[in-house]
Design a protein around this motif. Structure first.
Motif, PDB file in Angstrom:
ATOM      1  N   ASN A 151       0.831  -1.210   0.000  1.00  0.00           N
ATOM      2  CA  ASN A 151       0.000   0.000   0.000  1.00  0.00           C
ATOM      3  C   ASN A 151       0.869   1.265   0.000  1.00  0.00           C
ATOM      4  OD1 ASN A 151      -2.508   1.290  -0.084  1.00  0.00           O
ATOM      5  ND2 ASN A 151      -2.621   1.473   2.167  1.00  0.00           N
ATOM      6  N   LEU A 152       1.859   1.250  -0.861  1.00  0.00           N
ATOM      7  CA  LEU A 152       2.784   2.381  -0.985  1.00  0.00           C
ATOM      8  C   LEU A 152       2.727   2.933  -2.397  1.00  0.00           C
ATOM      9  CD1 LEU A 152       5.864   0.829   0.882  1.00  0.00           C
ATOM     10  CD2 LEU A 152       4.422   2.708   1.718  1.00  0.00           C
ATOM     11  N   PRO A 153       3.083   4.203  -2.596  1.00  0.00           N
ATOM     12  CA  PRO A 153       3.088   4.780  -3.941  1.00  0.00           C
ATOM     13  C   PRO A 153       4.185   4.179  -4.808  1.00  0.00           C
ATOM     14  CG  PRO A 153       4.073   6.310  -2.383  1.00  0.00           C
ATOM     15  CD  PRO A 153       3.489   5.184  -1.572  1.00  0.00           C
ATOM     16  N   LEU A 154       4.033   4.302  -6.102  1.00  0.00           N
ATOM     17  CA  LEU A 154       5.046   3.801  -7.015  1.00  0.00           C
ATOM     18  C   LEU A 154       6.290   4.685  -6.945  1.00  0.00           C
ATOM     19  CD1 LEU A 154       2.843   2.900 -10.132  1.00  0.00           C
ATOM     20  CD2 LEU A 154       3.620   1.413  -8.281  1.00  0.00           C
ATOM     21  N   PRO A 155       7.434   4.134  -7.295  1.00  0.00           N
ATOM     22  CA  PRO A 155       8.674   4.913  -7.151  1.00  0.00           C
ATOM     23  C   PRO A 155       8.818   5.995  -8.214  1.00  0.00           C
ATOM     24  CG  PRO A 155       9.132   2.783  -8.158  1.00  0.00           C
ATOM     25  CD  PRO A 155       7.691   2.759  -7.752  1.00  0.00           C
ATOM     26  N   ASN A 156       9.469   7.058  -7.794  1.00  0.00           N
ATOM     27  CA  ASN A 156       9.853   8.111  -8.728  1.00  0.00           C
ATOM     28  C   ASN A 156      11.191   8.685  -8.272  1.00  0.00           C
ATOM     29  OD1 ASN A 156       9.304  10.216  -6.732  1.00  0.00           O
ATOM     30  ND2 ASN A 156       7.121   9.853  -7.189  1.00  0.00           N
ATOM     31  N   VAL A 157      11.661   9.705  -8.933  1.00  0.00           N
ATOM     32  CA  VAL A 157      12.980  10.240  -8.641  1.00  0.00           C
ATOM     33  C   VAL A 157      13.065  10.811  -7.231  1.00  0.00           C
ATOM     34  CG1 VAL A 157      14.685  11.978  -9.319  1.00  0.00           C
ATOM     35  CG2 VAL A 157      13.417  10.719 -11.065  1.00  0.00           C
ATOM     36  N   THR A 158      11.979  11.376  -6.740  1.00  0.00           N
ATOM     37  CA  THR A 158      12.032  12.083  -5.456  1.00  0.00           C
ATOM     38  C   THR A 158      11.728  11.204  -4.244  1.00  0.00           C
ATOM     39  OG1 THR A 158       9.712  12.751  -5.710  1.00  0.00           O
ATOM     40  CG2 THR A 158      11.407  14.271  -6.546  1.00  0.00           C
ATOM     41  N   ASN A 159      10.999  10.092  -4.436  1.00  0.00           N
ATOM     42  CA  ASN A 159      10.574   9.323  -3.256  1.00  0.00           C
ATOM     43  C   ASN A 159      11.297   7.997  -3.090  1.00  0.00           C
ATOM     44  OD1 ASN A 159       9.515   7.523  -5.092  1.00  0.00           O
ATOM     45  ND2 ASN A 159       7.410   7.646  -4.368  1.00  0.00           N
ATOM     46  N   ARG A 160      12.245   7.686  -3.960  1.00  0.00           N
ATOM     47  CA  ARG A 160      12.796   6.340  -3.987  1.00  0.00           C
ATOM     48  C   ARG A 160      13.525   5.962  -2.708  1.00  0.00           C
ATOM     49  NH1 ARG A 160      16.092   5.454  -8.993  1.00  0.00           N
ATOM     50  NH2 ARG A 160      17.055   3.760  -7.772  1.00  0.00           N
ATOM     51  N   LYS A 161      14.274   6.889  -2.115  1.00  0.00           N
ATOM     52  CA  LYS A 161      14.994   6.531  -0.877  1.00  0.00           C
ATOM     53  C   LYS A 161      14.017   6.368   0.286  1.00  0.00           C
ATOM     54  CE  LYS A 161      19.588   8.261  -1.986  1.00  0.00           C
ATOM     55  NZ  LYS A 161      19.389   8.158  -3.424  1.00  0.00           N
ATOM     56  N   TRP A 162      13.015   7.216   0.353  1.00  0.00           N
ATOM     57  CA  TRP A 162      11.962   7.064   1.365  1.00  0.00           C
ATOM     58  C   TRP A 162      11.248   5.727   1.164  1.00  0.00           C
ATOM     59  CZ3 TRP A 162       6.722   6.598   0.274  1.00  0.00           C
ATOM     60  CH2 TRP A 162       5.847   6.648   1.379  1.00  0.00           C
ATOM     61  N   LEU A 163      10.976   5.404  -0.113  1.00  0.00           N
ATOM     62  CA  LEU A 163      10.268   4.174  -0.439  1.00  0.00           C
ATOM     63  C   LEU A 163      11.100   2.945  -0.065  1.00  0.00           C
ATOM     64  CD1 LEU A 163       7.638   3.182  -1.729  1.00  0.00           C
ATOM     65  CD2 LEU A 163       8.834   3.158  -3.940  1.00  0.00           C
ATOM     66  N   ALA A 164      12.404   3.031  -0.210  1.00  0.00           N
ATOM     67  CA  ALA A 164      13.273   1.917   0.161  1.00  0.00           C
ATOM     68  C   ALA A 164      13.109   1.564   1.629  1.00  0.00           C
ATOM     69  CB  ALA A 164      14.729   2.264  -0.151  1.00  0.00           C
ATOM     70  N   GLU A 165      13.099   2.572   2.496  1.00  0.00           N
ATOM     71  CA  GLU A 165      12.959   2.302   3.935  1.00  0.00           C
ATOM     72  C   GLU A 165      11.566   1.806   4.282  1.00  0.00           C
ATOM     73  OE1 GLU A 165      15.847   2.333   5.311  1.00  0.00           O
ATOM     74  OE2 GLU A 165      16.542   3.159   3.391  1.00  0.00           O
ATOM     75  N   LYS A 166      10.558   2.287   3.570  1.00  0.00           N
ATOM     76  CA  LYS A 166       9.196   1.822   3.823  1.00  0.00           C
ATOM     77  C   LYS A 166       9.022   0.355   3.411  1.00  0.00           C
ATOM     78  CE  LYS A 166       7.172   5.388   5.648  1.00  0.00           C
ATOM     79  NZ  LYS A 166       6.611   5.314   7.022  1.00  0.00           N
ATOM     80  N   LEU A 167       9.615  -0.030   2.296  1.00  0.00           N
ATOM     81  CA  LEU A 167       9.531  -1.428   1.874  1.00  0.00           C
ATOM     82  C   LEU A 167      10.259  -2.339   2.855  1.00  0.00           C
ATOM     83  CD1 LEU A 167      10.047  -1.158  -1.999  1.00  0.00           C
ATOM     84  CD2 LEU A 167       7.966  -1.866  -0.806  1.00  0.00           C
ATOM     85  N   LEU A 168      11.395  -1.866   3.360  1.00  0.00           N
ATOM     86  CA  LEU A 168      12.141  -2.655   4.341  1.00  0.00           C
ATOM     87  C   LEU A 168      11.351  -2.787   5.636  1.00  0.00           C
ATOM     88  CD1 LEU A 168      14.789  -4.129   4.978  1.00  0.00           C
ATOM     89  CD2 LEU A 168      15.730  -1.940   5.747  1.00  0.00           C
ATOM     90  N   PHE A 169      10.731  -1.688   6.067  1.00  0.00           N
ATOM     91  CA  PHE A 169       9.905  -1.716   7.279  1.00  0.00           C
ATOM     92  C   PHE A 169       8.738  -2.689   7.109  1.00  0.00           C
ATOM     93  CE2 PHE A 169       6.260  -0.243   9.721  1.00  0.00           C
ATOM     94  CZ  PHE A 169       6.795  -0.078  10.983  1.00  0.00           C
ATOM     95  N   HIS A 170       8.123  -2.664   5.926  1.00  0.00           N
ATOM     96  CA  HIS A 170       6.990  -3.553   5.674  1.00  0.00           C
ATOM     97  C   HIS A 170       7.425  -5.016   5.736  1.00  0.00           C
ATOM     98  CE1 HIS A 170       3.219  -4.985   3.937  1.00  0.00           C
ATOM     99  NE2 HIS A 170       3.938  -5.704   3.073  1.00  0.00           N
ATOM    100  N   ALA A 171       8.597  -5.338   5.169  1.00  0.00           N
ATOM    101  CA  ALA A 171       9.062  -6.724   5.125  1.00  0.00           C
ATOM    102  C   ALA A 171       9.453  -7.253   6.492  1.00  0.00           C
ATOM    103  CB  ALA A 171      10.249  -6.835   4.157  1.00  0.00           C
ATOM    104  N   VAL A 172      10.010  -6.386   7.347  1.00  0.00           N
ATOM    105  CA  VAL A 172      10.546  -6.845   8.629  1.00  0.00           C
ATOM    106  C   VAL A 172       9.552  -6.686   9.774  1.00  0.00           C
ATOM    107  CG1 VAL A 172      12.386  -6.476  10.331  1.00  0.00           C
ATOM    108  CG2 VAL A 172      12.905  -6.340   7.888  1.00  0.00           C
TER     109      VAL A 172
END
Length: 431
Positions: free
Chosen positions: A247-268
């Protein structure tokens, strides 16, 4: 073949005369889980465990007071038939800890059906087996596959994300196993992720110290690493799937690093919240939760790092009570020559054991200690005797290792001892 029943059996038989109503975990019990929680908060242990300088002393005081409080309850009885296949044996362990409304802090009698050994050594063996299975996995499926309750790499273990394990409350069972072993001064559970420990003991989800190593899914790791870097993956179908699933937005140039941590948080964390809640419930069921909440310095004893849980040669050597002369078990086998040759044989064979311990791997040391005492924890007095015998034997109730005097070659000693200690996972009297 390699272990022997001891006089502990006679002791237990005597106790049975006064305890004719021993029950197992499926029998009628004392207070229910809600009553147990009331007991924890309204009648805290009388020992001064809150202020004891040494956390191990505090843990011992707390546990002993719980046992004292429950001394009038009938003992728990755990039976496993080692003549059955691994699946049946593991199912028996899981069933024992699946029972609700059990007061776990009470006397425990363990029995290996099909093996003559009884006594405290069997209890230690059973506790060690339970924790070994919890770490390595259980054979509880009909297809003979191993069910792993936790997954990941050393010091970064997290609960498995299997929905079937949640539905069958396997993490509550795991918490009871860990807490029960702790109550009996048994093996701990090493290698749990610090992020999981943080959440387990009340830390906020947002401040969990998550690292990339906490994620057991290597594909998700690769995506996180790519998002943290400069790789062009905005159009990756797999990345889009992960984002939509979390349930996260798709990646783009500005949110990719934020998105990386959110995906890691979701997995763990996000995918293991229910499992962590069950694990906490299981620990609470055993009655040790007040200790863990008020004495956070006890938590590393219950959940040590993998390196902290490793045995070293010196840890064992420091606890050994070495023999000064040959031990004569039966007087009719004594000869005057034993006085002269016995000391030399004792020194030589004792030296072989020292050499074995100094050169052993951590896995070898665990196997030796388990064979010697019943579990992988060195005791304060690990006794050695050199005797007239064919092969090494262990009297786990007395934490005593008996070594044959006939060895004149370290290579032969090493081969025989390795064969003996490898049998400890089969039982006591089994080959």
């Amino acid at each position: 073949m390699l272990r022997e029943a001891t006089s502990c059996e006679r002791t237990e038989n005597a106790l049975r005369k006064y305890q004719n109503h021993n029950i197992d975990a499926t029998s009628r019990e004392g207070p229910g889980s809600s009553q147990i929680q009331d007991m924890e908060t309204s009648a805290l242990p009388s020992h001064n465990w809150r202020t004891a300088a040494d956390p191990r002393v505090a843990a011992h005081q707390f546990s002993q007071d719980l046992f004292l409080r429950n001394k009038d309850l009938e003992p728990l009885r755990l039976r496993v038939d080692i003549r059955q296949d691994k699946q049946t044996q593991d199912q028996a362990l899981v069933h024992f800890y699946s029972t609700d409304h059990v007061q776990w802090a009470r006397q425990l009698y363990c029995r290996l059906e099909g093996d003559p050994a009884t006594g405290e050594g069997v209890n230690r063996h059973m506790m060690s087996t339970v924790m070994f299975k919890l770490i390595s996995g259980f054979h509880i499926n009909s297809d003979s596959t191993i069910t792993r309750i936790f997954e990941g790499e050393s010091d970064h273990l997290i609960p498995s994300v299997s929905a079937d394990l949640i539905d069958n409350r396997l993490f509550t069972i795991a918490g009871r196993m860990i807490g029960h072993s702790f109550l009996h001064s048994g093996p701990s559970f090493p290698g749990l992720s610090p992020a999981v420990l943080h959440v387990l003991f009340g830390g906020s989800l947002e401040t969990a110290p998550i690292t990339l190593e906490d994620c057991p899914d290597l594909d998700i790791r690769s995506v996180v690493q790519a998002l943290r870097g400069d790789a062009d993956i905005e159009d990756s179908e797999y990345v889009h799937y992960l984002c939509l699933y979390a349930n996260l937005p798709l990646p783009n140039v500005t949110n990719r690093k934020w998105l990386a941590e959110k995906l890691l948080f979701h997995a763990v964390i996000d995918k293991t919240k229910f499992q962590i809640d069950q694990l906490r419930k299981g620990l609470q069921d055993t009655g040790i939760w007040p200790l863990l909440i008020h004495r956070s310095d006890v938590i590393p004893i219950l959940f040590p790092g993998e390196s902290d849980a490793q045995l070293t040669p010196q840890m064992i050597l420091d606890q050994i009570v070495w023999p000064e002369s040959l031990t004569i078990i039966f007087d009719q086998f004594y000869t005057p020559d034993d006085d002269d040759s016995g000391v030399a044989d004792t020194d030589r064979v004792s030296g072989y054991l020292k050499t074995f311990i100094k050169n052993a791997t951590p896995a070898d040391l665990k196997s030796l200690t388990r064979f010697w005492t019943g579990w992988e924890l060195p005791s304060t007095e690990m006794k050695v005797e050199v005797v007239n015998a064919l092969l090494p034997t262990a009297y786990t109730c007395f934490e005593k290792l008996r070594l044959p005097r006939h060895y004149n070659s370290y290579r032969t000693f090493d081969i025989d001892l390795r064969a003996c200690i490898s049998s400890s996972y089969s039982g006591f009297g089994c080959t």
